[in-house]
Scaffold this motif. Structure first.
Motif, PDB file in Angstrom:
ATOM      1  N   GLU A  99    -100.605  38.904  -7.233  1.00 15.22           N
ATOM      2  CA  GLU A  99    -100.875  37.676  -7.978  1.00 15.22           C
ATOM      3  C   GLU A  99    -101.291  37.946  -9.418  1.00 15.22           C
ATOM      4  N   SER A 100    -101.980  39.068  -9.666  1.00 13.19           N
ATOM      5  CA  SER A 100    -102.473  39.353 -11.012  1.00 13.19           C
ATOM      6  C   SER A 100    -101.417  39.960 -11.923  1.00 13.19           C
ATOM      7  N   ALA A 101    -100.253  40.320 -11.385  1.00 16.08           N
ATOM      8  CA  ALA A 101     -99.191  40.915 -12.195  1.00 16.08           C
ATOM      9  C   ALA A 101     -98.455  39.845 -12.988  1.00 16.08           C
ATOM     10  N   THR A 102     -97.898  40.223 -14.134  1.00 17.54           N
ATOM     11  CA  THR A 102     -97.071  39.301 -14.912  1.00 17.54           C
ATOM     12  C   THR A 102     -95.861  38.899 -14.085  1.00 17.54           C
ATOM     13  N   GLN A 103     -95.575  37.625 -14.066  1.00 16.94           N
ATOM     14  CA  GLN A 103     -94.487  37.110 -13.235  1.00 16.94           C
ATOM     15  C   GLN A 103     -93.121  37.381 -13.859  1.00 16.94           C
ATOM     16  N   GLN A 104     -92.156  37.519 -13.000  1.00 13.41           N
ATOM     17  CA  GLN A 104     -90.780  37.732 -13.431  1.00 13.41           C
ATOM     18  C   GLN A 104     -90.037  36.401 -13.413  1.00 13.41           C
ATOM     19  N   THR A 105     -88.970  36.304 -14.215  1.00  5.76           N
ATOM     20  CA  THR A 105     -88.105  35.132 -14.151  1.00  5.76           C
ATOM     21  C   THR A 105     -86.674  35.564 -14.491  1.00  5.76           C
ATOM     22  N   VAL A 106     -85.797  34.626 -14.763  1.00  3.11           N
ATOM     23  CA  VAL A 106     -84.366  34.915 -14.874  1.00  3.11           C
ATOM     24  C   VAL A 106     -84.037  35.684 -16.156  1.00  3.11           C
ATOM     25  N   LEU A 107     -82.973  36.472 -16.104  1.00  3.55           N
ATOM     26  CA  LEU A 107     -82.499  37.203 -17.276  1.00  3.55           C
ATOM     27  C   LEU A 107     -81.840  36.259 -18.279  1.00  3.55           C
ATOM     28  N   GLY A 108     -81.055  35.324 -17.777  1.00  2.00           N
ATOM     29  CA  GLY A 108     -80.327  34.419 -18.662  1.00  2.00           C
ATOM     30  C   GLY A 108     -79.036  35.040 -19.170  1.00  2.00           C
ATOM     31  N   PRO A 109     -78.155  34.228 -19.743  1.00  7.90           N
ATOM     32  CA  PRO A 109     -76.831  34.702 -20.142  1.00  7.90           C
ATOM     33  C   PRO A 109     -76.754  35.317 -21.530  1.00  7.90           C
ATOM     34  N   TYR A 110     -77.880  35.389 -22.266  1.00 10.77           N
ATOM     35  CA  TYR A 110     -77.814  35.826 -23.661  1.00 10.77           C
ATOM     36  C   TYR A 110     -78.412  37.208 -23.900  1.00 10.77           C
ATOM     37  N   TYR A 111     -78.656  37.963 -22.834  1.00  9.97           N
ATOM     38  CA  TYR A 111     -79.141  39.326 -23.043  1.00  9.97           C
ATOM     39  C   TYR A 111     -78.029  40.171 -23.649  1.00  9.97           C
ATOM     40  N   TRP A 112     -78.386  40.978 -24.645  1.00 10.83           N
ATOM     41  CA  TRP A 112     -77.421  41.827 -25.359  1.00 10.83           C
ATOM     42  C   TRP A 112     -78.007  43.233 -25.372  1.00 10.83           C
ATOM     43  N   LYS A 113     -77.440  44.091 -24.572  1.00  8.39           N
ATOM     44  CA  LYS A 113     -77.964  45.450 -24.443  1.00  8.39           C
ATOM     45  C   LYS A 113     -77.802  46.211 -25.758  1.00  8.39           C
ATOM     46  N   GLY A 114     -78.798  47.058 -26.056  1.00  5.20           N
ATOM     47  CA  GLY A 114     -78.703  47.900 -27.242  1.00  5.20           C
ATOM     48  C   GLY A 114     -79.415  47.360 -28.454  1.00  5.20           C
ATOM     49  N   ALA A 115     -80.454  46.542 -28.249  1.00  3.31           N
ATOM     50  CA  ALA A 115     -81.231  46.030 -29.384  1.00  3.31           C
ATOM     51  C   ALA A 115     -81.836  47.195 -30.160  1.00  3.31           C
ATOM     52  N   PRO A 116     -82.020  47.052 -31.470  1.00  4.82           N
ATOM     53  CA  PRO A 116     -82.522  48.165 -32.286  1.00  4.82           C
ATOM     54  C   PRO A 116     -83.961  48.544 -31.925  1.00  4.82           C
ATOM     55  N   GLU A 117     -84.241  49.852 -31.959  1.00  2.68           N
ATOM     56  CA  GLU A 117     -85.607  50.327 -31.774  1.00  2.68           C
ATOM     57  C   GLU A 117     -86.333  50.210 -33.105  1.00  2.68           C
ATOM     58  N   LEU A 118     -87.444  49.482 -33.114  1.00  3.69           N
ATOM     59  CA  LEU A 118     -88.147  49.148 -34.347  1.00  3.69           C
ATOM     60  C   LEU A 118     -89.591  49.624 -34.289  1.00  3.69           C
ATOM     61  N   PRO A 119     -90.196  49.871 -35.446  1.00  2.00           N
ATOM     62  CA  PRO A 119     -91.618  50.227 -35.464  1.00  2.00           C
ATOM     63  C   PRO A 119     -92.472  49.053 -34.987  1.00  2.00           C
ATOM     64  N   MET A 120     -93.592  49.360 -34.356  1.00  2.00           N
ATOM     65  CA  MET A 120     -94.507  48.311 -33.945  1.00  2.00           C
ATOM     66  C   MET A 120     -94.931  47.501 -35.167  1.00  2.00           C
ATOM     67  N   GLY A 121     -94.988  46.188 -35.019  1.00  2.00           N
ATOM     68  CA  GLY A 121     -95.354  45.307 -36.112  1.00  2.00           C
ATOM     69  C   GLY A 121     -94.179  44.773 -36.904  1.00  2.00           C
ATOM     70  N   SER A 122     -92.953  45.107 -36.505  1.00  2.00           N
ATOM     71  CA  SER A 122     -91.765  44.688 -37.251  1.00  2.00           C
ATOM     72  C   SER A 122     -91.561  43.177 -37.181  1.00  2.00           C
ATOM     73  N   ASP A 123     -90.810  42.688 -38.154  1.00  2.00           N
ATOM     74  CA  ASP A 123     -90.367  41.298 -38.168  1.00  2.00           C
ATOM     75  C   ASP A 123     -88.989  41.255 -37.513  1.00  2.00           C
ATOM     76  N   LEU A 124     -88.930  40.801 -36.261  1.00  2.00           N
ATOM     77  CA  LEU A 124     -87.671  40.784 -35.519  1.00  2.00           C
ATOM     78  C   LEU A 124     -86.727  39.708 -36.031  1.00  2.00           C
ATOM     79  N   ALA A 125     -87.272  38.685 -36.625  1.00  2.00           N
ATOM     80  CA  ALA A 125     -86.459  37.521 -36.996  1.00  2.00           C
ATOM     81  C   ALA A 125     -86.325  37.386 -38.504  1.00  2.00           C
ATOM     82  N   ARG A 126     -86.262  38.500 -39.200  1.00  2.02           N
ATOM     83  CA  ARG A 126     -86.108  38.437 -40.658  1.00  2.02           C
ATOM     84  C   ARG A 126     -84.816  37.684 -41.004  1.00  2.02           C
ATOM     85  N   GLY A 127     -84.954  36.623 -41.807  1.00  2.00           N
ATOM     86  CA  GLY A 127     -83.793  35.843 -42.212  1.00  2.00           C
ATOM     87  C   GLY A 127     -83.322  34.831 -41.198  1.00  2.00           C
ATOM     88  N   VAL A 128     -84.038  34.697 -40.074  1.00  2.00           N
ATOM     89  CA  VAL A 128     -83.651  33.758 -39.022  1.00  2.00           C
ATOM     90  C   VAL A 128     -84.376  32.434 -39.225  1.00  2.00           C
TER      91      VAL A 128
END
Length: 288
Positions: free
Chosen positions: A91-120
């Motif tokens: 019960e104390s673990a983070t719950q899982q849910t669906v993957l969804g159809p928009y997962y795209w394997k191979g996202a860039p590895e970024l430094p901690m603190g990065s802005d993932l949505a630059r220009g979005v």
């Protein structure tokens, strides 16, 4: 007059000699339930052909960036049911849910603190928290694979872009802490231009998902989870078209006036913060 059962079901079952035992169990049950369904509704020939055409169209619309069959599974509640059966977590673990159809394997590895949505497009949001064990110890080297749509609910692949946007992979340090900038996610309809959209309309269902941001969280020695975080102030939390909302994943996002962000940077527009601690289960742990 009730349709005769004939002996076709038994004939199909007896014809099977699968080399893989589990495959035999699954296919035998599928045949029995499928035949029982056909008998229960007394399926008409035109309805069978409509079903075949539906599945054909679903296959034809699939691409490397669009999975109509995942969407079909999600909207029929199959994905979340399989998740519930296979992820009986404490019960104390983070719950899982669906993957969804928009997962795209191979996202860039970024430094901690990065802005993932630059220009979005979207309202700035600063996410932070800690990767923890169930007894609140920090997890070093945990990887967060993160993705979301933009502030209008559109994912990069929907916009025809070959460039990943609002996606990234971050790894935690010894203290288990994570932080990054993105946008506050927006609600959106699932694609309705394919056969699944037609099915939803015929069922009298809306096609909308509530606001959410996606995560795949993994760490050596721990069970990986696929999950979302849902802002508590958005619509459709009680009627998610893919049935993916879980109470423990609904989070209060806090709004701030323009000024100093948690990262120390100056933000000239109103922004949001989201704080959430992920708790992972060791590989051998399961719910009692």
């Amino acid at each position: 007059m009730t349709a005769r059962k004939f002996d076709i079901t038994e004939q199909v079952l007896k014809s099977m000699k699968p080399a893989n035992a589990r495959f035999g169990v699954v296919m035998s049950a599928l045949v029995r339930h499928l035949h029982d369904f056909v008998r229960e509704v007394e399926l008409e020939e035109a309805e069978l052909m409509a079903a075949i055409e539906f599945l054909t169209k679903a296959g034809q619309i699939c691409t490397a960036k669009r999975q109509e069959f995942v969407l079909l599974s999600d909207t029929l509640g199959v994905s979340i049911l399989v998740d519930a059966i296979n992820n009986r977590l404490p019960e104390s673990a983070t719950q899982q849910t669906v993957l969804g159809p928009y997962y795209w394997k191979g996202a860039p590895e970024l430094p901690m603190g990065s802005d993932l949505a630059r220009g979005v497009i979207g309202e700035p949001c600063f996410y932070s928290g800690t990767m923890l064990t169930l007894d609140d110890g920090p997890i070093e080297g945990a990887v967060l694979d993160i993705w979301s749509g933009d502030g209008e609910g559109n994912y990069d692949m929907q916009l025809g872009s070959d460039e990943m946007r609002a996606r990234g992979r971050l790894a935690t340090g010894p203290d288990g802490k994570y932080w990054f900038r993105s946008i506050k996610p927006f609600y959106y309809p699932v694609p309705t231009d394919g056969p699944v959209g037609s099915m939803l309309a015929a069922m009298g269902r809306h096609p909308n998902r509530p606001r959410h941001i996606h995560f795949i969280v993994s760490a050596s020695g721990y069970k990986s989870i696929v999950t979302h975080l849902f802002p508590s102030d958005g619509p459709y939390l009680d009627s998610d078209v893919v049935f993916g909302v879980k109470q423990g994943l609904i989070v209060d996002f806090k709004r701030h006036e323009p000024g100093m962000a948690p990262t120390g940077e100056q933000v000239d527009v109103p922004f949001w913060t989201c704080e959430y601690d992920f708790r992972l289960v060791r590989g051998e742990q399961r719910a009692a």
